[in-house]
Design a protein around this motif. Sequence first.
Motif, PDB file in Angstrom:
ATOM      1  N   ARG A   7      69.360  17.759  57.505  1.00  0.00           N
ATOM      2  CA  ARG A   7      68.770  19.064  57.157  1.00  0.00           C
ATOM      3  C   ARG A   7      69.697  19.867  56.243  1.00  0.00           C
ATOM      4  O   ARG A   7      69.246  20.529  55.317  1.00  0.00           O
ATOM      5  CB  ARG A   7      68.457  19.832  58.449  1.00  0.00           C
ATOM      6  CG  ARG A   7      68.013  21.269  58.252  1.00  0.00           C
ATOM      7  CD  ARG A   7      66.797  21.449  57.382  1.00  0.00           C
ATOM      8  NE  ARG A   7      65.593  20.953  57.998  1.00  0.00           N
ATOM      9  CZ  ARG A   7      64.384  21.060  57.433  1.00  0.00           C
ATOM     10  NH1 ARG A   7      64.222  21.635  56.257  1.00  0.00           N
ATOM     11  NH2 ARG A   7      63.336  20.573  58.022  1.00  0.00           N
ATOM     12  N   PHE A  10      69.335  18.586  52.779  1.00  0.00           N
ATOM     13  CA  PHE A  10      68.014  18.975  52.275  1.00  0.00           C
ATOM     14  C   PHE A  10      68.002  20.444  51.852  1.00  0.00           C
ATOM     15  O   PHE A  10      67.518  20.791  50.776  1.00  0.00           O
ATOM     16  CB  PHE A  10      66.955  18.726  53.362  1.00  0.00           C
ATOM     17  CG  PHE A  10      65.549  18.994  52.924  1.00  0.00           C
ATOM     18  CD1 PHE A  10      64.840  18.055  52.188  1.00  0.00           C
ATOM     19  CD2 PHE A  10      64.918  20.186  53.251  1.00  0.00           C
ATOM     20  CE1 PHE A  10      63.533  18.286  51.778  1.00  0.00           C
ATOM     21  CE2 PHE A  10      63.611  20.436  52.846  1.00  0.00           C
ATOM     22  CZ  PHE A  10      62.917  19.483  52.108  1.00  0.00           C
ATOM     23  N   ASP A  11      68.558  21.307  52.689  1.00  0.00           N
ATOM     24  CA  ASP A  11      68.541  22.748  52.422  1.00  0.00           C
ATOM     25  C   ASP A  11      69.506  23.164  51.313  1.00  0.00           C
ATOM     26  O   ASP A  11      69.285  24.183  50.662  1.00  0.00           O
ATOM     27  CB  ASP A  11      68.873  23.533  53.696  1.00  0.00           C
ATOM     28  CG  ASP A  11      67.772  23.444  54.738  1.00  0.00           C
ATOM     29  OD1 ASP A  11      66.620  23.116  54.385  1.00  0.00           O
ATOM     30  OD2 ASP A  11      68.067  23.701  55.925  1.00  0.00           O
ATOM     31  N   ARG A  56      56.726  28.925  52.197  1.00  0.00           N
ATOM     32  CA  ARG A  56      57.749  28.090  52.851  1.00  0.00           C
ATOM     33  C   ARG A  56      57.574  26.624  52.473  1.00  0.00           C
ATOM     34  O   ARG A  56      58.550  25.911  52.222  1.00  0.00           O
ATOM     35  CB  ARG A  56      57.693  28.254  54.360  1.00  0.00           C
ATOM     36  CG  ARG A  56      58.091  29.632  54.830  1.00  0.00           C
ATOM     37  CD  ARG A  56      58.129  29.726  56.349  1.00  0.00           C
ATOM     38  NE  ARG A  56      58.112  31.088  56.822  1.00  0.00           N
ATOM     39  CZ  ARG A  56      59.113  31.941  56.761  1.00  0.00           C
ATOM     40  NH1 ARG A  56      60.232  31.570  56.188  1.00  0.00           N
ATOM     41  NH2 ARG A  56      59.002  33.163  57.228  1.00  0.00           N
ATOM     42  N   ARG A  57      56.332  26.153  52.426  1.00  0.00           N
ATOM     43  CA  ARG A  57      56.072  24.768  52.026  1.00  0.00           C
ATOM     44  C   ARG A  57      56.431  24.574  50.550  1.00  0.00           C
ATOM     45  O   ARG A  57      56.863  23.488  50.158  1.00  0.00           O
ATOM     46  CB  ARG A  57      54.605  24.392  52.259  1.00  0.00           C
ATOM     47  CG  ARG A  57      54.084  24.494  53.692  1.00  0.00           C
ATOM     48  CD  ARG A  57      54.786  23.700  54.770  1.00  0.00           C
ATOM     49  NE  ARG A  57      56.060  24.170  55.226  1.00  0.00           N
ATOM     50  CZ  ARG A  57      56.284  25.130  56.148  1.00  0.00           C
ATOM     51  NH1 ARG A  57      55.290  25.750  56.725  1.00  0.00           N
ATOM     52  NH2 ARG A  57      57.518  25.448  56.501  1.00  0.00           N
ATOM     53  N   GLU A  60      60.127  23.971  50.335  1.00  0.00           N
ATOM     54  CA  GLU A  60      60.391  22.591  50.738  1.00  0.00           C
ATOM     55  C   GLU A  60      60.009  21.615  49.628  1.00  0.00           C
ATOM     56  O   GLU A  60      60.725  20.642  49.361  1.00  0.00           O
ATOM     57  CB  GLU A  60      59.619  22.253  52.009  1.00  0.00           C
ATOM     58  CG  GLU A  60      60.071  22.999  53.230  1.00  0.00           C
ATOM     59  CD  GLU A  60      59.114  22.893  54.416  1.00  0.00           C
ATOM     60  OE1 GLU A  60      59.470  23.411  55.486  1.00  0.00           O
ATOM     61  OE2 GLU A  60      58.012  22.295  54.276  1.00  0.00           O
ATOM     62  N   HIS A  63      62.659  21.481  47.052  1.00  0.00           N
ATOM     63  CA  HIS A  63      63.784  20.667  47.533  1.00  0.00           C
ATOM     64  C   HIS A  63      63.468  19.181  47.396  1.00  0.00           C
ATOM     65  O   HIS A  63      64.341  18.393  47.000  1.00  0.00           O
ATOM     66  CB  HIS A  63      64.127  21.018  48.976  1.00  0.00           C
ATOM     67  CG  HIS A  63      64.694  22.396  49.127  1.00  0.00           C
ATOM     68  ND1 HIS A  63      65.153  22.873  50.328  1.00  0.00           N
ATOM     69  CD2 HIS A  63      64.869  23.398  48.238  1.00  0.00           C
ATOM     70  CE1 HIS A  63      65.593  24.110  50.166  1.00  0.00           C
ATOM     71  NE2 HIS A  63      65.418  24.446  48.904  1.00  0.00           N
ATOM     72  N   ILE A  64      62.239  18.797  47.705  1.00  0.00           N
ATOM     73  CA  ILE A  64      61.818  17.395  47.555  1.00  0.00           C
ATOM     74  C   ILE A  64      61.937  16.974  46.091  1.00  0.00           C
ATOM     75  O   ILE A  64      62.462  15.898  45.784  1.00  0.00           O
ATOM     76  CB  ILE A  64      60.387  17.190  48.094  1.00  0.00           C
ATOM     77  CG1 ILE A  64      60.376  17.355  49.625  1.00  0.00           C
ATOM     78  CG2 ILE A  64      59.825  15.828  47.684  1.00  0.00           C
ATOM     79  CD1 ILE A  64      58.986  17.517  50.227  1.00  0.00           C
ATOM     80  N   PHE A  83      61.332  15.141  56.334  1.00  0.00           N
ATOM     81  CA  PHE A  83      61.110  16.473  55.781  1.00  0.00           C
ATOM     82  C   PHE A  83      59.730  16.643  55.147  1.00  0.00           C
ATOM     83  O   PHE A  83      59.379  17.716  54.694  1.00  0.00           O
ATOM     84  CB  PHE A  83      62.191  16.786  54.737  1.00  0.00           C
ATOM     85  CG  PHE A  83      63.573  16.578  55.269  1.00  0.00           C
ATOM     86  CD1 PHE A  83      64.149  17.515  56.114  1.00  0.00           C
ATOM     87  CD2 PHE A  83      64.293  15.431  54.962  1.00  0.00           C
ATOM     88  CE1 PHE A  83      65.413  17.319  56.630  1.00  0.00           C
ATOM     89  CE2 PHE A  83      65.561  15.224  55.475  1.00  0.00           C
ATOM     90  CZ  PHE A  83      66.117  16.170  56.315  1.00  0.00           C
ATOM     91  N   ASN A  88      53.717  20.205  52.036  1.00  0.00           N
ATOM     92  CA  ASN A  88      54.796  20.219  51.043  1.00  0.00           C
ATOM     93  C   ASN A  88      54.740  18.999  50.128  1.00  0.00           C
ATOM     94  O   ASN A  88      55.148  19.067  48.976  1.00  0.00           O
ATOM     95  CB  ASN A  88      56.175  20.418  51.685  1.00  0.00           C
ATOM     96  CG  ASN A  88      56.651  19.281  52.559  1.00  0.00           C
ATOM     97  OD1 ASN A  88      56.240  18.132  52.448  1.00  0.00           O
ATOM     98  ND2 ASN A  88      57.560  19.614  53.473  1.00  0.00           N
ATOM     99  N   GLU A 138      62.151  28.870  42.905  1.00  0.00           N
ATOM    100  CA  GLU A 138      62.542  28.986  44.311  1.00  0.00           C
ATOM    101  C   GLU A 138      63.086  30.381  44.616  1.00  0.00           C
ATOM    102  O   GLU A 138      62.754  30.977  45.641  1.00  0.00           O
ATOM    103  CB  GLU A 138      63.586  27.930  44.680  1.00  0.00           C
ATOM    104  CG  GLU A 138      64.010  28.015  46.131  1.00  0.00           C
ATOM    105  CD  GLU A 138      65.046  26.993  46.537  1.00  0.00           C
ATOM    106  OE1 GLU A 138      65.391  26.975  47.732  1.00  0.00           O
ATOM    107  OE2 GLU A 138      65.527  26.221  45.676  1.00  0.00           O
TER     108      GLU A 138
END
Length: 180
Positions: A7, A10-11, A56-57, A60, A63-64, A83, A88, A138
């Motif tokens: 995580r 990812f974050d 929020r999605r 994410e 990030h993907i 994730f 997302n 973002e």
Amino acid sequence: MKKKINRYHFDRISSRMSQRFGSIKKGEEDSHMPYMLPMETNLLKLHRENGKRDSRRAIEAIHICLLTIDGYLADLEYDLEPFISEENQALAEGLLMSFDPFTNGEIKKALGDGVRLDSEEHLEAYYAEPVKCLIRIEKSIEMWLKARGTDGYFQYIEDLMGDAVKTDTRMEYAVLEDIS
């Protein structure tokens, strides 16, 4: 074999990619619109289609996308399965369709032989602008999320450009001739 990430990784991808590629300051978005507009258009279309695809999605999904690009640059594939959600994943696909020749065959065809994507150096040059745009979007999402809640960003872009965004499901994309 896919590389597992946690995580924290990812974050933190936005911060890492911002250090590598730089970022767009608030108020300086106009010169980046050729990439930002299709990205935001695709996000809005996908949100209209399913309201669960919220701010929020969308973060994410960014990030993907950034991890996908980072994987291209490092010649590896991250295991993003822990994730991924239906929401997302759809948003990430829409974002990638706006700039990624490995996701969108129309972009690869439009680029033709003029853009080489066969080395880290060439990939880094190609993805520099999309990465900066993703990071700027973002930051905008985060701001509107705090100001207006989970649909804040989408309320903002609907107010800003909703009338100009078609109600179809076609994903928009950008191809820039000069990436130097």
